[in-house]
Design a protein around this motif. Structure first.
Motif, PDB file in Angstrom:
ATOM      1  N   ARG A 164      51.911  49.413  40.922  1.00  0.00           N
ATOM      2  CA  ARG A 164      51.399  50.418  41.863  1.00  0.00           C
ATOM      3  C   ARG A 164      49.887  50.575  41.730  1.00  0.00           C
ATOM      4  O   ARG A 164      49.176  50.712  42.734  1.00  0.00           O
ATOM      5  N   VAL A 165      49.385  50.566  40.500  1.00  0.00           N
ATOM      6  CA  VAL A 165      47.932  50.672  40.295  1.00  0.00           C
ATOM      7  C   VAL A 165      47.224  49.504  40.960  1.00  0.00           C
ATOM      8  O   VAL A 165      46.248  49.679  41.694  1.00  0.00           O
ATOM      9  N   LEU A 166      47.730  48.295  40.715  1.00  0.00           N
ATOM     10  CA  LEU A 166      47.098  47.114  41.292  1.00  0.00           C
ATOM     11  C   LEU A 166      47.156  47.129  42.815  1.00  0.00           C
ATOM     12  O   LEU A 166      46.198  46.764  43.496  1.00  0.00           O
ATOM     13  N   GLY A 167      48.287  47.569  43.374  1.00  0.00           N
ATOM     14  CA  GLY A 167      48.473  47.518  44.814  1.00  0.00           C
ATOM     15  C   GLY A 167      47.921  48.710  45.560  1.00  0.00           C
ATOM     16  O   GLY A 167      47.222  48.563  46.568  1.00  0.00           O
ATOM     17  N   GLU A 168      48.219  49.917  45.062  1.00  0.00           N
ATOM     18  CA  GLU A 168      47.869  51.132  45.806  1.00  0.00           C
ATOM     19  C   GLU A 168      46.500  51.684  45.427  1.00  0.00           C
ATOM     20  O   GLU A 168      45.790  52.222  46.280  1.00  0.00           O
ATOM     21  N   PRO A 222      47.221  42.693  46.774  1.00  0.00           N
ATOM     22  CA  PRO A 222      48.575  42.352  47.201  1.00  0.00           C
ATOM     23  C   PRO A 222      49.558  42.570  46.051  1.00  0.00           C
ATOM     24  O   PRO A 222      49.184  42.480  44.881  1.00  0.00           O
ATOM     25  N   PRO A 223      50.813  42.860  46.343  1.00  0.00           N
ATOM     26  CA  PRO A 223      51.797  43.122  45.280  1.00  0.00           C
ATOM     27  C   PRO A 223      52.038  41.887  44.432  1.00  0.00           C
ATOM     28  O   PRO A 223      51.941  40.759  44.916  1.00  0.00           O
ATOM     29  N   ILE A 283      47.115  26.021  33.983  1.00  0.00           N
ATOM     30  CA  ILE A 283      48.519  26.411  33.981  1.00  0.00           C
ATOM     31  C   ILE A 283      48.665  27.853  33.533  1.00  0.00           C
ATOM     32  O   ILE A 283      49.508  28.594  34.029  1.00  0.00           O
ATOM     33  N   ALA A 284      47.824  28.284  32.602  1.00  0.00           N
ATOM     34  CA  ALA A 284      47.991  29.616  32.030  1.00  0.00           C
ATOM     35  C   ALA A 284      47.807  30.715  33.054  1.00  0.00           C
ATOM     36  O   ALA A 284      48.461  31.744  32.993  1.00  0.00           O
ATOM     37  N   ALA A 285      46.917  30.535  33.984  1.00  0.00           N
ATOM     38  CA  ALA A 285      46.652  31.581  34.960  1.00  0.00           C
ATOM     39  C   ALA A 285      47.078  31.143  36.340  1.00  0.00           C
ATOM     40  O   ALA A 285      47.219  29.973  36.620  1.00  0.00           O
ATOM     41  N   LYS A 286      47.317  32.119  37.212  1.00  0.00           N
ATOM     42  CA  LYS A 286      47.720  31.820  38.569  1.00  0.00           C
ATOM     43  C   LYS A 286      46.529  31.977  39.492  1.00  0.00           C
ATOM     44  O   LYS A 286      45.827  32.958  39.422  1.00  0.00           O
ATOM     45  N   ALA A 287      46.354  31.023  40.372  1.00  0.00           N
ATOM     46  CA  ALA A 287      45.258  31.125  41.338  1.00  0.00           C
ATOM     47  C   ALA A 287      45.414  32.381  42.178  1.00  0.00           C
ATOM     48  O   ALA A 287      44.446  33.008  42.567  1.00  0.00           O
ATOM     49  N   GLY A 288      46.658  32.763  42.445  1.00  0.00           N
ATOM     50  CA  GLY A 288      46.903  33.951  43.257  1.00  0.00           C
ATOM     51  C   GLY A 288      46.356  35.211  42.637  1.00  0.00           C
ATOM     52  O   GLY A 288      45.845  36.082  43.325  1.00  0.00           O
ATOM     53  N   LEU A 289      46.447  35.329  41.315  1.00  0.00           N
ATOM     54  CA  LEU A 289      45.934  36.529  40.672  1.00  0.00           C
ATOM     55  C   LEU A 289      44.421  36.612  40.804  1.00  0.00           C
ATOM     56  O   LEU A 289      43.863  37.688  40.959  1.00  0.00           O
TER      57      LEU A 289
END
Length: 303
Positions: A76-80, A85-86, A262-268
């Protein structure tokens, strides 16, 4: 340290971050954005003491004064609040206080906790890694990826160097390092510390990624050893519990974790990394700045 912003200013800034929430609720004269932000903060309930990290077979032995938001509240903190994005992969968030109002403090930090269950990461290569060469490869890859980042509307990123060279503790099986990144967009640029912690376990690893204001990087570096010490896997799921006859072995080692592909996601990175060249508050620390970095390094190694 005294905050550069007054309490109303911090509330107003946080309210700007959660603008979609405020607009959706169509705040009236008596229901200001600041009031909505205050209600949101009051709805968060940080845990203290020893807390479980569900889904990761891990726990945090929080020192007095620290807090932990569970997966629901962290998402919720990250999104709202921070308008990202969730992300259902986020398992929680470590705070340097058990009072959630710390999220509105421009002199504070937070650590996003995720888990990667891709198997036991062998540390056999740890002692032989040439981190200077790796840095040069990462700098080249970061530079090469900027055209794609511009196309997607993200800031350009240059890797200035190690803010703290990689360290791997063979006794605790914990890895940490920091990178000095330069973000630039529309003629505006600034440095950010990219601080990473990886805690290795029997079936995967915990990924702890710090988020903080750019002017608090020294404090982040000073506080991260506490975060490192508080984090561990449950009995039976620790690195030393690996059973090579039954457990999965990851397809990469320590070097790949530091390289970040690999360790991190590009999306994040896309979700968190843009938060604020404009607002100058939170910058991402600890998530890979280069989406295709590991693929490029791996292809180069094969060749």
């Amino acid at each position: 340290m005294t905050s550069r912003f007054t309490a109303p200013a911090r509330l107003a800034l946080a309210a700007l971050l959660c603008l979609p929430l405020a607009v959706a609720r169509a705040a009236g004269p008596a229901d200001t954005a600041a009031a909505q932000t205050e209600r949101f903060i009051a709805s968060l309930h940080p845990a203290s003491g020893t807390v479980a990290v569900p889904g990761a077979h891990a726990h945090l032995a929080l020192k007095p004064g620290y807090g932990f938001l569970n997966a629901h509240d962290a998402q919720r903190v990250l999104g709202e609040l921070w308008n990202n994005p969730p992300d259902k992969d986020v398992l929680g968030m470590i705070l340097p206080s058990d009072d959630p109002h710390v999220l509105l403090d421009d002199n504070s930090w937070a650590v996003v906790v995720t888990y990667v269950s891709e198997g036991y990461v062998s540390d056999a290569d740890a002692a032989g890694i040439d981190y200077d060469k790796m840095l040069r490869d990462m700098q080249e890859s970061a530079h090469d990826e900027n055209a794609e980042r511009r196309k997607q509307g993200f800031p350009e990123v240059e890797l200035a160097g190690w803010a703290e060279p990689p360290h791997y503790d063979t006794a605790s099986h914990k890895l940490y390092w920091a990178r000095d990144l330069i973000f630039s967009q529309n003629g505006d640029s600034g440095h950010s510390l990219n601080y990473d912690i990886r805690v290795l376990g029997r079936q995967g690893y915990l990924s702890l990624n710090a988020v903080a204001p750019i002017d608090q990087l020294a404090k982040v570096k000073a506080d991260m050893p506490d975060v490192l010490a508080m984090t561990d896997f449950d009995a039976g799921q620790r690195y030393v519990d690996f059973d090579k006859s039954t457990d999965k072995l990851a397809a990469y080692g320590i070097g790949a974790l530091v390289a970040g592909g690999i360790a991190a996601k590009a999306g994040l990175f896309a979700k968190l990394g843009l938060m604020l060249l404009a607002l100058k508050k939170f910058l991402i620390l600890g998530l890979a700045a280069v989406a295709g970095l590991f693929k490029k390094l791996f292809r180069r190694k094969q060749a």
